[in-house]
Structure formats: structure tokens, C-alpha cells
Scaffold this motif. Structure first.
Motif, PDB file in Angstrom:
ATOM      1  N   MET A  53       0.818  -1.210   0.000  1.00 35.67           N
ATOM      2  CA  MET A  53       0.000   0.000   0.000  1.00 35.67           C
ATOM      3  C   MET A  53       0.852   1.260   0.000  1.00 35.67           C
ATOM      4  SD  MET A  53      -3.174  -1.030   2.505  1.00 35.67           S
ATOM      5  CE  MET A  53      -4.234   0.265   1.844  1.00 35.67           C
ATOM      6  N   GLY A  54       2.108   1.123  -0.435  1.00 40.17           N
ATOM      7  CA  GLY A  54       2.973   2.295  -0.479  1.00 40.17           C
ATOM      8  C   GLY A  54       3.480   2.737   0.870  1.00 40.17           C
ATOM      9  N   LEU A  55       3.489   1.822   1.844  1.00 38.51           N
ATOM     10  CA  LEU A  55       3.919   2.181   3.200  1.00 38.51           C
ATOM     11  C   LEU A  55       5.352   1.749   3.508  1.00 38.51           C
ATOM     12  CD1 LEU A  55       0.598   1.364   5.048  1.00 38.51           C
ATOM     13  CD2 LEU A  55       1.754   3.568   5.102  1.00 38.51           C
ATOM     14  N   GLY A  56       5.951   0.957   2.630  1.00 39.03           N
ATOM     15  CA  GLY A  56       7.297   0.477   2.880  1.00 39.03           C
ATOM     16  C   GLY A  56       8.282   1.619   3.054  1.00 39.03           C
ATOM     17  N   GLY A  57       8.973   1.646   4.183  1.00 40.45           N
ATOM     18  CA  GLY A  57       9.956   2.680   4.465  1.00 40.45           C
ATOM     19  C   GLY A  57       9.391   3.976   4.988  1.00 40.45           C
ATOM     20  N   LYS A  58       8.060   4.139   4.996  1.00 38.88           N
ATOM     21  CA  LYS A  58       7.454   5.370   5.503  1.00 38.88           C
ATOM     22  C   LYS A  58       7.578   5.416   7.031  1.00 38.88           C
ATOM     23  CE  LYS A  58       5.643   7.154   1.671  1.00 38.88           C
ATOM     24  NZ  LYS A  58       4.180   7.156   1.446  1.00 38.88           N
ATOM     25  N   VAL A  59       7.797   6.605   7.564  1.00 37.21           N
ATOM     26  CA  VAL A  59       7.868   6.816   9.010  1.00 37.21           C
ATOM     27  C   VAL A  59       6.481   7.212   9.497  1.00 37.21           C
ATOM     28  CG1 VAL A  59       8.926   8.122  10.878  1.00 37.21           C
ATOM     29  CG2 VAL A  59      10.277   7.529   8.849  1.00 37.21           C
ATOM     30  N   VAL A  60       5.884   6.362  10.328  1.00 31.70           N
ATOM     31  CA  VAL A  60       4.512   6.570  10.780  1.00 31.70           C
ATOM     32  C   VAL A  60       4.492   6.624  12.305  1.00 31.70           C
ATOM     33  CG1 VAL A  60       2.131   5.773  10.683  1.00 31.70           C
ATOM     34  CG2 VAL A  60       3.678   5.287   8.777  1.00 31.70           C
ATOM     35  N   LEU A  61       3.922   7.682  12.832  1.00 29.67           N
ATOM     36  CA  LEU A  61       3.768   7.859  14.272  1.00 29.67           C
ATOM     37  C   LEU A  61       2.349   7.441  14.661  1.00 29.67           C
ATOM     38  CD1 LEU A  61       4.806   9.010  17.006  1.00 29.67           C
ATOM     39  CD2 LEU A  61       3.987  11.261  16.228  1.00 29.67           C
TER      40      LEU A  61
END
Length: 253
Positions: free
Chosen positions: A1-9
Motif C-alpha cells: 500500500m505504499g507504506l514500505g519505508g514510511k515513518v509513521v507515528l
């Protein structure tokens, strides 16, 4: 879903919705920072993340204290260099006295401020970091209309205010590339069964269904955090199996 490597709090992690969301994001390859008030909630999640090889770190913070929130966002930037998305899953159910003329100042303030002030603090601290990154996604967690109306008048006002705030913020920060949405869960169990995401293809009955699973709500939040929802902002996504539509339930069998 395009979340790979994204920084999510993910702020407001408990044993239910927050844990399910962290697990989904971790399994998708996101770099997740999970935040709760007590380390006892975070420790089992962190241990499971290590077992699965997920990139999950934990932080203890009190969202009722602005200094804690500011430190939290600064730590994320210092650790990862950026911030791509934020899920704000904070607030408290308030029942008790439901008639306005009988409510005390303390009951009103606890319900209204308890459901508006923590999201305000987290959003205020994280929006500049998202803007500096060039945009991103901010998702609030509110309550579906039947849940809002089942609480006290103060609870209804607090959660209703949050629902009205979302499209306003979406308008205010659209030019900055910042998407702001909310998920409004219906009645939901307080605990996720296990910490491994279950098969999403398993059919879920809509009529006469028991309280919803945190996993179903977490998937909606994940969608709004991800690039899959790149053209969605100002949305209030109700996740309650259609109960808020007011339709009749199927006859019991």
C-alpha cells in the motif's frame, strides 16, 4: 500500500486498535513509532515486532502534557530524519450523567477537553514536521454517530467537535500537501486477538454482528495513512458495518 519505508507515528497504542494498527503497518514495512502512556502496554508489542522483524520502536509519552508531545515529535525526527504520517488514536469514553442540566463542570470538561485537547496537542506538534517533509497524512480516530450519541452530552460534543475539525484542517493545510482525515469506529472490542494481522478476506457479517474487530478499523486507518488514499482528504470514514445508517437488522435465526 505504499507504506514500505514510511515513518509513521501512532499515538495512543493500547491492546486493541492501536496494537492492531502498529502490527499492520509493521507487516507492511513501515517504520513505526508506537506511543502509549505506560510501558507495560508497549513491551509485548515491541517483543512481537522483534520476533517478526518489523521496524517498530516505542515511546512513552503523556499526551496531556505538551512538553511530552513536543519531545516525542522531536525524537522521531532525530531518529528517522522525517515524518510521513500520523495516526492520533486518543480520547476517552464518557457515559454517566447524560442530561446537560445535571452535568458538573468537571464532567463536562473531562468529556470535552479529554477528547479534543490531546488530538489538538499531537496535531499541533506534528503538522510542522509533515509540512517540512512536503506533505503527508494525518488521521484522527473519532466515533461513529451512534457511539457519540450513546455517551454523555459532553462526550457527544467532544467527539462531534473532532469530526467537524477534520474538514476544516483539511481545507487549511491542503496547499501544503497535507491530507487530514478521520476514521469513525462503531462499537468495537477492546483487544486485538493476537498480534499477527488476520486474513482480510474472511467474510464479516454485517447484520446482527457482534462489536467490530479492531483489525477492521485499523485497516481503514492504514488506507488513509497510505499512498492508496493520495486523493482523499477531509473525509470522515465511518467503520461500523452500516449500523449508523439506521437500517433494520435481519431477523434472528
Amino acid at each position: 500500500m505504499g507504506l514500505g519505508g514510511k515513518v509513521v507515528l501512532v499515538v495512543g497504542v493500547g491492546g486493541g486498535l492501536g496494537a492492531a494498527l502498529v502490527a499492520l503497518l509493521g507487516a507492511d514495512g513501515a517504520k513505526v513509532v508506537a506511543v502509549a502512556r505506560h510501558p507495560s502496554i508497549l513491551d509485548p508489542l515491541a517483543a512481537h515486532a522483534r520476533l517478526r522483524g518489523w521496524n517498530v520502536t516505542t515511546q512513552v509519552a503523556d499526551v496531556d502534557v505538551q512538553a511530552d508531545v513536543d519531545r516525542l515529535v522531536a525524537d522521531v525526527i532525530r531518529q528517522h530524519g522525517t515524518l510521513d504520517a500520523v495516526s492520533i488514536n486518543v480520547g476517552h469514553w464518557h457515559g454517566g450523567e447524560s442530561l446537560l442540566h445535571r452535568m458538573t463542570d468537571e464532567e463536562w470538561n473531562a468529556a470535552v477537553r479529554g477528547n479534543l485537547d490531546p488530538p489538538f496537542r499531537v496535531a499541533r506538534a506534528s503538522i510542522p514536521a509533515l509540512i517540512q517533509h512536503g506533505g503527508g497524512s494525518l488521521v484522527f480516530v473519532g466515533a461513529a454517530p451512534p457511539v457519540r450519541w450513546a455517551g454523555s452530552a459532553g462526550y457527544t460534543a467532544g467527539k462531534g467537535g473532532l469530526a467537524d475539525l477534520v474538514p476544516r484542517l483539511a481545507r487549511d493545510y491542503r496547499a501544503n500537501g497535507l491530507r487530514i482525515n478521520a476514521v469513525l469506529p462503531g462499537s468495537m472490542t477492546n483487544h486485538a486477538v493476537g498480534l499477527d494481522p488476520p486474513d482480510a478476506a474472511t467474510p464479516i457479517p454485517l447484520a446482527n454482528a457482534p462489536p467490530g474487530s479492531p483489525w477492521a478499523v485499523a485497516r481503514a486507518i492504514r488506507y488513509l495513512l497510505s499512498d492508496e488514499s493520495a486523493w482523499v482528504t477531509g473525509a470522515l470514514l465511518t467503520v461500523d458495518g452500516g449500523l449508523s445508517t439506521g437500517g433494520s437488522e435481519a431477523p434472528g435465526r
